[in-house]
Design an enzyme around this catalytic site. Sequence first.
Site, PDB file in Angstrom:
ATOM      1  N   CYS A  26       1.139 -37.971   8.228  1.00  9.39           N
ATOM      2  CA  CYS A  26       1.265 -36.564   8.596  1.00  9.39           C
ATOM      3  C   CYS A  26       0.014 -36.191   9.385  1.00  9.39           C
ATOM      4  O   CYS A  26      -0.615 -37.052   9.996  1.00  9.39           O
ATOM      5  CB  CYS A  26       1.441 -35.692   7.359  1.00  9.39           C
ATOM      6  SG  CYS A  26       0.083 -35.798   6.183  1.00  9.39           S
ATOM      7  N   HIS A 553      -2.998 -39.344 -24.263  1.00 12.19           N
ATOM      8  CA  HIS A 553      -1.739 -38.793 -23.735  1.00 12.19           C
ATOM      9  C   HIS A 553      -1.047 -39.890 -22.926  1.00 12.19           C
ATOM     10  O   HIS A 553      -1.495 -40.273 -21.841  1.00 12.19           O
ATOM     11  CB  HIS A 553      -2.021 -37.583 -22.854  1.00 12.19           C
ATOM     12  CG  HIS A 553      -0.813 -36.760 -22.524  1.00 12.19           C
ATOM     13  ND1 HIS A 553       0.167 -37.189 -21.669  1.00 12.19           N
ATOM     14  CD2 HIS A 553      -0.414 -35.538 -22.976  1.00 12.19           C
ATOM     15  CE1 HIS A 553       1.102 -36.268 -21.574  1.00 12.19           C
ATOM     16  NE2 HIS A 553       0.781 -35.244 -22.363  1.00 12.19           N
TER      17      HIS A 553
END
Length: 631
Positions: A26, A553
């Site tokens: 991009c 986590h």
Amino acid sequence: MTNTEIAKKVIEALGGRENVNSVAHCATRLRVMVKDEAKINKDAIESLEKVQGAFFNSGQYQIIFGTGTVNKMYDEVVALGLPTSSKDEMKAEAAKQGNWFQRAIRTFGDVFVPIIPVIVATGLFMGVRGLLNALGMTLPEDVTTYTQILTDTAFIILPGLVVWSTFRVFGGNPAVGIVLGMMLVSGSLPNAWAVASGGEVTAMNFFGFIPVVGLQGSVLPAFIIGVVGAKFEKAVRKVVPDVLDLLVTPFVTLLVMSILGLFVIGPVFHVVENYILLGTKAILNLPFGLGGFLIGGVHQLIVVSGVHHIFNLLEVQLLAADHANPFNAIITAAMTAQGAATVAVGVKTKNPKLKTLAFPAALSAFLGITEPAIFGVNLRYRKPFFLSLIAGAVGGGLASILGLAGTGNGITIIPGTMLYIGNGQLAQYLLMVAVSFALGFALTYMFGYEDEVEEVSGAISEAETDRLTEEAVTGTVVAPSEGIIQTPIVGDVVALSDVNDPVFSSGAMGQGIAVKPSQDVVYAPADAEVTIVFPTGHAYGLRTSNGAEILIHVGIDTVSMNGEGFNHKVAQGDKVKAGDVLGTFDSAKIAAAGLDNTTMVIVTNTADFASVNPVASGSVAKGDVIIEVEA
């Protein structure tokens, strides 16, 4: 180092050509679709010359090179054999990533980003016309008419642009979309603005009871009509024989959708749009600049999360309604503070590579693209990012107090000055930019950055070295000393700042490290008490004897799996030894759910300690030390 040499090292660090599915680029980033993220040597890529940062997002590994350079690097890696794909193909693949909300916001972005250039141009035309008026220049009538054509056309046909772009994104025929959109603003219908002004023009009553007006300036109704219309066209095309498709499908689509658009969707969602607009203005008009303070403070966090395209819809709505966009100045304040923090790091550091990274990243921010500053510098060192949020909040509050509102959107800071020349607010705009810059720079320079004295990656304490040596010689496991946290996961270390979740990568939860698992077992990282076990089995909390509160986590957004593939072996209140099994998980099921199994290990009460230092790199095995905590 030449571009070719850099490209070769990039390919090598990506895990070789065989690990790359496709590459595109991009304005600032090389976007790489990889087969196995674990094979990427992220530290090697980020240490390369000309690389301004890298991160994994929306299914892509994105390497920031900056405007201009990225085009050259793309040509080099393609010449060296990397397969290519279009940005649209990458978007189709990336669209499968993330939760429903992230996907919905990305869709908003896909629809409205192509429209932004014409809104920008219209805003600049307004600025030029306002400047001429401010200079006291009297324009001939025909020239005045011409300037009105320049400034008004985009907003008059805005529904046509929105329906066209929505058809394009949702797989309909864009030509059918733009014709449908232009039907909504047909000259045969009463002009919405003329009806709203309360003059002689009134709504038409179809069938004697349905009031209908044109949808000039409407955004949300046009978007909904585009979504429904594109899906309806695809449904019609499936049942119409190919030989009749050219005749029947456009006819039926335009007939049915023009009726729905004018008599049902348009009136209903025009009311919804008005309520959204009123709510937006209510927030922006909060007393004492509170609206600007809140938005300026969180905007760059929203950019990190990737859902900032929601502002496109709101800005276009404001411009269509009032030809004024208060969001632009507030967003400018947030971006200015971000760039200023990066300048402060560049000025203060003595590291030549960081200097060469910081100043171009800051320039990119001042031209309206903050990703190099965010991911290349500020988030990497954490404090500059959060201090810039404070400065952005103050600048945003000042923008609201001053009543700043641009005549367009899509351009900010340096280019954005053009949006304030013609409305008499240039001096106030420059004041707001100066305050945002000064505060972002000062906070970061004084409190946000210190050069690291030495590299700590991979280093462990003398006491821990003695422990490991004894363990190796005697063959017995020696309990780790206080302040030592072992890896709960076997796999490859990932810097916390590289984790594709802003809550963890920003350090908001505390300092720590992450591991990309190669085994699906969670071990206790220290002698500790289990303080929490989530019912879903995806996360554990522990407290060590020295008071360190550790969060493990497993995966990103894995709570959405509702425990599928997770099995915990411990309960709250259990006492565990380092290396005990806390639970297991199934990486294959995590991948099948479209999620990332990268596991975060966080010391959530980081502020209670003198330092929390990640000390591991590369691959880690059971018992390896990954974090040292000093009281």
